[in-house]
Design a protein around this motif. Structure first.
Motif, PDB file in Angstrom:
ATOM      1  N   GLY A  46      10.948  -3.468  14.562  1.00  0.00           N
ATOM      2  CA  GLY A  46      10.524  -2.388  15.128  1.00  0.00           C
ATOM      3  C   GLY A  46       9.088  -1.329  13.812  1.00  0.00           C
ATOM      4  N   VAL A  47       8.670  -2.209  12.652  1.00  0.00           N
ATOM      5  CA  VAL A  47       7.511  -1.736  12.791  1.00  0.00           C
ATOM      6  C   VAL A  47       5.770  -1.687  12.886  1.00  0.00           C
ATOM      7  CG1 VAL A  47       8.667  -1.653   9.972  1.00  0.00           C
ATOM      8  CG2 VAL A  47       6.934  -3.862  11.298  1.00  0.00           C
ATOM      9  N   ASP A  48       5.319  -0.587  13.223  1.00  0.00           N
ATOM     10  CA  ASP A  48       3.241  -1.087  13.628  1.00  0.00           C
ATOM     11  C   ASP A  48       3.228  -2.167  12.616  1.00  0.00           C
ATOM     12  OD1 ASP A  48       1.097  -0.861  15.037  1.00  0.00           O
ATOM     13  OD2 ASP A  48       1.507   1.438  14.863  1.00  0.00           O
ATOM     14  N   HIS A  49       3.021  -3.432  13.365  1.00  0.00           N
ATOM     15  CA  HIS A  49       2.096  -3.969  13.094  1.00  0.00           C
ATOM     16  C   HIS A  49       0.179  -4.278  12.875  1.00  0.00           C
ATOM     17  CE1 HIS A  49       5.536  -7.061  12.563  1.00  0.00           C
ATOM     18  NE2 HIS A  49       6.182  -7.037  13.752  1.00  0.00           N
ATOM     19  N   LEU A  97       0.390  -1.701  10.114  1.00  0.00           N
ATOM     20  CA  LEU A  97       0.118  -2.252   8.597  1.00  0.00           C
ATOM     21  C   LEU A  97      -0.472  -3.378   8.827  1.00  0.00           C
ATOM     22  CD1 LEU A  97       3.302  -0.797   9.470  1.00  0.00           C
ATOM     23  CD2 LEU A  97       3.766  -3.111   7.987  1.00  0.00           C
ATOM     24  N   ARG A  98      -1.374  -4.164   9.215  1.00  0.00           N
ATOM     25  CA  ARG A  98      -1.856  -4.880   9.317  1.00  0.00           C
ATOM     26  C   ARG A  98      -3.525  -4.457   8.737  1.00  0.00           C
ATOM     27  NH1 ARG A  98       0.049  -7.524  14.386  1.00  0.00           N
ATOM     28  NH2 ARG A  98       0.957  -9.674  13.688  1.00  0.00           N
ATOM     29  N   TYR A 129       8.587  -4.257   0.711  1.00  0.00           N
ATOM     30  CA  TYR A 129       9.743  -4.558   1.923  1.00  0.00           C
ATOM     31  C   TYR A 129       9.566  -3.044   3.335  1.00  0.00           C
ATOM     32  CZ  TYR A 129      13.366  -5.267   5.151  1.00  0.00           C
ATOM     33  OH  TYR A 129      14.057  -6.248   6.251  1.00  0.00           O
ATOM     34  N   ALA A 130       8.823  -3.319   3.680  1.00  0.00           N
ATOM     35  CA  ALA A 130       8.329  -2.562   5.186  1.00  0.00           C
ATOM     36  C   ALA A 130       9.950  -2.085   6.323  1.00  0.00           C
ATOM     37  CB  ALA A 130       7.586  -2.918   6.053  1.00  0.00           C
ATOM     38  N   ASP A 131      10.631  -1.445   5.268  1.00  0.00           N
ATOM     39  CA  ASP A 131      11.825  -1.130   6.605  1.00  0.00           C
ATOM     40  C   ASP A 131      11.716  -0.145   7.834  1.00  0.00           C
ATOM     41  OD1 ASP A 131      14.308  -1.278   6.540  1.00  0.00           O
ATOM     42  OD2 ASP A 131      14.823  -0.369   4.758  1.00  0.00           O
ATOM     43  N   GLY A 171       0.236   8.059   1.535  1.00  0.00           N
ATOM     44  CA  GLY A 171      -0.929   7.724   2.018  1.00  0.00           C
ATOM     45  C   GLY A 171      -1.673   5.844   1.720  1.00  0.00           C
ATOM     46  N   TRP A 172      -2.468   5.503   2.600  1.00  0.00           N
ATOM     47  CA  TRP A 172      -2.337   4.054   2.639  1.00  0.00           C
ATOM     48  C   TRP A 172      -3.732   4.159   1.747  1.00  0.00           C
ATOM     49  CZ3 TRP A 172       0.141   0.441   4.283  1.00  0.00           C
ATOM     50  CH2 TRP A 172       0.771   0.731   5.775  1.00  0.00           C
TER      51      TRP A 172
END
Length: 217
Positions: free
Chosen positions: A50-53, A56-57, A145-147, A21-22
């Motif tokens: 492929g990450v959802d920017h 994440l932002r 690292y956001a994989d 969780g965030w």
């Protein structure tokens, strides 16, 4: 009838803590920042293709709202990246050329150098985010690292959710996305991942939207 022994959910047990969780993830990263006791502390969040920017932002920027740097701001214009990568991707429906392009070729040198200088002049906690963030801040105190697994990347292609590196091509056919990933984007990301692999402090998994998980490197 013989009972199947096929394991649908294989796993490897490892030691360490997992943060789910965030809120939990931010708490852990905030703890890392607090240990610096107000001194300069640079966090890099390097991203695989492929990450959802947006996700994440939205959830990571609050860690350092006043000192947040995004590599998207130093990428070359889309048209320039298209011209640069055209010989690699080609106009063939299937075939291309496996790239040797480094991340550095995707950045505008002037903007890149200005961003590095700005990062260097910041006091306290600084968060450098995005594709190639580890290059923009090579002396980071912590790398996250956001994989992203390739299968999920393909699902996001089909859903029209993501673009190629530095591109604006969400509406491309999934087959064209896959070709670009195979010959270009994944090779660029993999090359940097290998270089920083032993320096990664945390791995961040955002495969399931809204259900992130993070584990010690």
């Amino acid at each position: 009838m013989r009972k199947s022994n096929y394991d649908k959910k294989p796993y490897t047990s490892v030691e360490g803590c997992i943060f789910t969780g965030w809120d939990s993830i931010r708490d852990e990263l905030s703890r890392c920042i607090s240990k610096a006791a107000g001194k300069k502390f640079r966090i890099v969040v390097e991203c695989y293709h492929g990450v959802d920017h947006n996700e994440l932002r939205e959830n990571l920027k609050p860690l350092c709202p006043g000192s947040f740097f995004d590599t998207a701001d130093v990428f070359k214009p889309v048209a320039e990246i298209e011209r640069m990568t055209a010989p690699i991707v080609t106009d063939d429906r299937l075939f291309g050329h496996r790239t040797t392009l480094p991340y550095a070729d995707f950045f505008e040198s002037g903007k890149f150098e200005a961003a590095q200088a700005a990062i260097g002049s910041c006091a306290g906690a600084v968060l450098v985010y995005g594709h190639g963030a580890a290059l923009l801040c090579p002396d980071a105190d912590l790398i996250v690292y956001a994989d992203m697994p390739r299968w999920e990347i393909q699902m996001r292609f089909r859903a029209g959710r993501i673009t190629g590196l530095g591109m604006d091509n969400k509406d491309d056919m999934p087959s064209l996305h896959y070709k670009r990933g195979y010959f270009l984007d994944w090779n660029v990301c993999d090359s940097l991942k290998k270089k920083i692999f032993t320096k990664i402090g945390y791995w961040l998994d955002t495969t399931i939207t809204g259900e992130p998980k993070m584990i010690h490197g």
